[in-house]
Scaffold this active site. Structure first.
Site, PDB file in Angstrom:
ATOM      1  N   ILE A 110       0.940  -1.169  -0.085  1.00 17.97           N
ATOM      2  CA  ILE A 110       0.121  -0.055   0.008  1.00 17.97           C
ATOM      3  C   ILE A 110       0.910   1.255  -0.041  1.00 17.97           C
ATOM      4  O   ILE A 110       2.132   1.029   0.359  1.00 17.97           O
ATOM      5  CB  ILE A 110      -0.862  -0.014   1.248  1.00 17.97           C
ATOM      6  CG1 ILE A 110      -0.134  -0.083   2.521  1.00 17.97           C
ATOM      7  CG2 ILE A 110      -2.215  -1.011   0.920  1.00 17.97           C
ATOM      8  CD1 ILE A 110      -1.326  -0.067   3.768  1.00 17.97           C
ATOM      9  N   ASP A 111       0.659   2.435  -0.537  1.00 15.53           N
ATOM     10  CA  ASP A 111       1.316   3.486  -0.866  1.00 15.53           C
ATOM     11  C   ASP A 111       1.725   4.172   0.710  1.00 15.53           C
ATOM     12  O   ASP A 111       1.119   3.999   1.651  1.00 15.53           O
ATOM     13  CB  ASP A 111       0.396   4.531  -1.521  1.00 15.53           C
ATOM     14  CG  ASP A 111       0.183   4.021  -2.778  1.00 15.53           C
ATOM     15  OD1 ASP A 111       0.959   3.119  -3.397  1.00 15.53           O
ATOM     16  OD2 ASP A 111      -0.911   4.675  -3.295  1.00 15.53           O
ATOM     17  N   LYS A 112       2.742   4.759   0.615  1.00 13.73           N
ATOM     18  CA  LYS A 112       3.237   5.524   1.552  1.00 13.73           C
ATOM     19  C   LYS A 112       2.617   6.237   2.671  1.00 13.73           C
ATOM     20  O   LYS A 112       2.508   5.941   3.694  1.00 13.73           O
ATOM     21  CB  LYS A 112       4.550   6.442   1.350  1.00 13.73           C
ATOM     22  CG  LYS A 112       5.041   7.296   2.453  1.00 13.73           C
ATOM     23  CD  LYS A 112       6.140   8.359   1.620  1.00 13.73           C
ATOM     24  CE  LYS A 112       6.507   9.332   2.963  1.00 13.73           C
ATOM     25  NZ  LYS A 112       7.312  10.352   2.206  1.00 13.73           N
TER      26      LYS A 112
END
Length: 312
Positions: free
Chosen positions: A146-148
């Site tokens: 999942i994105d930062k």
């Protein structure tokens, strides 16, 4: 072809008319669905013989022609010293095969250019000691990302048996992944499905967009949870897992995520990043066969934004 290349399935593309004349390194770089892969990296792969065009090893100066069949065998990751770091983790579930954590906003999942430390992988290596080695030294144990600045549930594998099983479940779309997002505007429908292929943006290879060119199918289901004036709270369920899929799909239908610094509008909410939370994760345990499902409420900063909108 060099013996140090992966034996996994290669990436393949057919060149289209508008790509004729492109250097092969640009073509491959623009076609890969991974922000961490630079043009310099692709050039190194070409030198190593990892790229084939119509069955022949590609030369660095080759210009693409419409109809070329381009194949990339991704080289095995170079061994790198990923240092275990004593970074606090919120562990939701753990056994000898896998671990489920609640990822905080701002944490990168695995080392990449500009993020060599402080990542979830660094933390997992300290916490778990053993992680699956299928993704090599850079991404041990990582089955999905999942994105930062996306928060919420993420699973990692401690051994290859678990990794293979979880990866197959993701491929077969039997993993349940639900997200909660705050988006701009008032969605005209209470529920729906966005079925639109995603590929690299031709104008900026760091971004992704809905496109027919060198894209991969992407399907996102949405369900409206709450309407808050000029915003809508939406539950989204992933059927596929493309890079930035939810962020790209919501922008595509005219309702980008609030706080999204890349695909959204000017900063409008008090969040450091997009209002997106992985709230539910369900899968079959790779060893016991038991169906497991975990749910994680919204983080405090997300709840604070919603409370402010409700009070208006």
């Amino acid at each position: 072809m060099s013996s140090n290349l992966y034996n996994e399935e290669p990436l393949e593309w057919i060149a289209e008319a508008e790509q004729s004349g492109e250097r092969v390194d640009k073509f491959v770089t623009d076609s890969i669905d991974d922000q961490a892969v630079s043009r310099t990296q692709v050039q190194e792969w070409i030198k190593a013989g990892a790229v084939q065009i119509d069955g022949k090893v590609a030369k660095a100066n080759f210009k693409i022609i419409e109809g070329n069949h381009v194949v990339l065998h991704i080289p095995a990751p170079e061994e790198a010293a990923i240092v275990p770091e004593n970074i606090p983790l919120e562990v939701i579930y753990e056994d000898s095969d896998l671990i489920v954590i609640n990822k905080k906003r701002g944490m990168v999942v695995h080392p990449a250019p500009g993020h060599s430390s402080g990542t979830l992988v660094n933390a997992l290596m300290y916490h778990c000691k053993d992680l699956s080695g299928i993704n090599g030294m850079i991404r041990p144990g990582i089955v999905h990302r999942i994105d930062k600045d996306t928060t919420g549930l993420l699973m990692a594998a401690k051994n290859d048996l678990a990794h293979i099983s979880l990866a197959e479940q993701l491929k077969d779309h039997t993993v349940t992944r639900k997200y909660i997002a705050l988006v701009h505007g008032n969605l005209p429908h209470d529920q729906g499905t966005i079925d639109a292929p995603i590929g690299r943006d031709l104008n900026d290879r760091k971004l992704f967009t809905v496109t027919e060119r060198n894209s991969r199918n992407a399907v996102t289901h949405f369900h409206v949870l709450e309407r808050l004036g000029d915003y809508t709270v939406v539950e989204l369920q992933l059927e596929t897992g493309r890079t930035h899929q939810i962020r790209v799909h919501m922008k595509y239908i005219g309702h980008p995520l609030a706080g999204d610094p890349v695909y959204g509008r000017n900063k409008t909410v008090a969040l450091k990043g997009q209002a997106l939370h992985a709230t539910l994760l369900g899968f079959t345990h790779p060893r016991s066969g038991e169906r497991l499902e975990f749910e994680m409420p919204l983080p405090a900063d997300f709840e604070f934004v919603l409370s402010n909108l409700r009070s208006r």
